[in-house]
Design a protein around this motif. Structure first.
Motif, short mmCIF file in Angstrom:
data_model
loop_
_atom_site.label_atom_id
_atom_site.label_comp_id
_atom_site.label_asym_id
_atom_site.label_seq_id
_atom_site.Cartn_x
_atom_site.Cartn_y
_atom_site.Cartn_z
N ARG A 12 0.64 0.50 -3.33
CA ARG A 12 -0.22 1.66 -3.09
C ARG A 12 -1.19 1.47 -1.91
O ARG A 12 -1.27 2.34 -1.04
CB ARG A 12 -1.00 2.02 -4.35
CG ARG A 12 -1.88 3.24 -4.15
CD ARG A 12 -2.58 3.66 -5.40
NE ARG A 12 -3.44 4.80 -5.14
CZ ARG A 12 -4.09 5.43 -6.08
NH1 ARG A 12 -3.98 5.05 -7.34
NH2 ARG A 12 -4.84 6.47 -5.77
N GLU A 16 -1.11 3.73 1.50
CA GLU A 16 -2.24 4.55 1.93
C GLU A 16 -2.71 4.16 3.33
O GLU A 16 -3.03 5.03 4.15
CB GLU A 16 -3.37 4.47 0.91
CG GLU A 16 -3.01 5.19 -0.38
CD GLU A 16 -4.02 5.00 -1.50
OE1 GLU A 16 -4.88 4.08 -1.42
OE2 GLU A 16 -3.95 5.77 -2.48
N HIS A 20 -2.58 6.56 6.68
CA HIS A 20 -3.78 6.77 7.48
C HIS A 20 -3.52 6.41 8.95
O HIS A 20 -3.83 7.18 9.86
CB HIS A 20 -4.96 5.94 6.95
CG HIS A 20 -6.17 6.06 7.81
ND1 HIS A 20 -6.39 5.22 8.88
CD2 HIS A 20 -7.19 6.95 7.79
CE1 HIS A 20 -7.51 5.59 9.49
NE2 HIS A 20 -8.02 6.63 8.84
N GLU A 38 -4.01 13.59 2.60
CA GLU A 38 -4.71 14.09 1.42
C GLU A 38 -3.95 13.86 0.12
O GLU A 38 -4.43 14.14 -0.96
CB GLU A 38 -4.97 15.61 1.56
CG GLU A 38 -5.67 16.01 2.85
CD GLU A 38 -7.08 15.46 2.96
OE1 GLU A 38 -7.71 15.21 1.92
OE2 GLU A 38 -7.53 15.26 4.11
N ALA A 39 -2.73 13.34 0.22
CA ALA A 39 -1.86 13.21 -0.95
C ALA A 39 -2.34 12.11 -1.90
O ALA A 39 -3.01 11.16 -1.51
CB ALA A 39 -0.43 12.91 -0.50
N ASP A 40 -1.96 12.25 -3.15
CA ASP A 40 -2.27 11.27 -4.19
C ASP A 40 -1.09 10.30 -4.29
O ASP A 40 -0.11 10.54 -4.99
CB ASP A 40 -2.50 11.98 -5.53
CG ASP A 40 -2.81 11.03 -6.68
OD1 ASP A 40 -2.62 9.80 -6.53
OD2 ASP A 40 -3.23 11.53 -7.74
N TYR A 41 -1.19 9.20 -3.55
CA TYR A 41 -0.06 8.26 -3.49
C TYR A 41 0.14 7.49 -4.79
O TYR A 41 1.26 7.08 -5.09
CB TYR A 41 -0.17 7.35 -2.26
CG TYR A 41 0.12 8.18 -1.03
CD1 TYR A 41 1.42 8.48 -0.68
CD2 TYR A 41 -0.91 8.74 -0.29
CE1 TYR A 41 1.70 9.31 0.39
CE2 TYR A 41 -0.64 9.57 0.79
CZ TYR A 41 0.66 9.85 1.12
OH TYR A 41 0.93 10.69 2.18
N GLY A 42 -0.90 7.32 -5.58
CA GLY A 42 -0.73 6.71 -6.89
C GLY A 42 0.22 7.53 -7.74
O GLY A 42 1.17 7.01 -8.34
N ALA A 43 -0.01 8.84 -7.78
CA ALA A 43 0.84 9.73 -8.57
C ALA A 43 2.25 9.83 -7.97
O ALA A 43 3.25 9.84 -8.71
CB ALA A 43 0.21 11.12 -8.65
N LEU A 44 2.35 9.89 -6.64
CA LEU A 44 3.67 9.98 -6.00
C LEU A 44 4.49 8.72 -6.23
O LEU A 44 5.70 8.78 -6.46
CB LEU A 44 3.51 10.27 -4.50
CG LEU A 44 3.06 11.68 -4.14
CD1 LEU A 44 2.63 11.75 -2.69
CD2 LEU A 44 4.16 12.69 -4.44
N GLU A 46 4.08 6.64 -8.80
CA GLU A 46 4.42 6.64 -10.23
C GLU A 46 5.60 7.56 -10.52
O GLU A 46 6.44 7.27 -11.38
CB GLU A 46 3.20 7.06 -11.05
CG GLU A 46 3.40 6.92 -12.54
CD GLU A 46 2.13 7.22 -13.32
OE1 GLU A 46 2.25 7.93 -14.35
OE2 GLU A 46 1.05 6.78 -12.92
#
Length: 148
Positions: A12, A16, A20, A38-44, A46
């Motif tokens: 993760r 990220e 960036h 702006e994406a939620d890489y933890g959720a993506l 997972e």
């Protein structure tokens, strides 16, 4: 030899940072942070949607299966690795993945000001399907049909 694998939770921070670093140069050009920043890489990660290069994490692609199409949500390559074919390799991987999922097409969108990206996608057979507004940004929607 560079390969692509599904990202895991341990990736993760590197994912990220890569996103960036890859998109920061676009901020002054488009006047705001590109959506991948702006994406939620933890959720993506997972959800199994993030795929990264190895042995070095120099590139990534976010793939989201949809009804009848595979969404290429993000392609990012470390800036110092631009021009070495990693983006093309990641997009070829997306085509292989779509075929494995029996999805007959890929779709993506990119900011209208990211002209080098648009040219790359067109050179790989993507065609513009329209212009859309996405969270305050102007985007070019593109699609590529696959032979299954």
């Amino acid at each position: 030899m560079t390969r692509v694998r599904q990202a895991g939770a341990a990736d993760r921070a590197a994912v990220e940072k890569l996103v960036h670093d890859a998109y920061a140069p676009w901020v002054p050009i488009i006047g705001m942070r590109p959506l991948p920043m702006e994406a939620d890489y933890g959720a993506l990660i997972e959800a199994g949607c993030v795929h990264v290069t190895e042995p070095e994490l120099d590139g990534l692609i976010v793939l989201i299966p949809e009804d009848g199409v595979l969404l290429v949500d993000n392609v990012a390559v470390r800036p110092e690795r631009h021009g070495r074919g990693l983006g093309r390799m990641l997009l070829a991987y997306a085509e292989q993945r779509a075929r494995r999922l029996a999805l007959p097409a890929l779709r993506l969108y990119t900011n209208v000001k990211m002209t080098t990206n648009i040219a790359l996608y067109e050179s790989l057979g993507y065609v513009e399907t329209g212009r859309v507004g996405v969270e305050g940004r102007s985007a070019v929607a593109m699609r590529k049909e696959l032979s299954l």
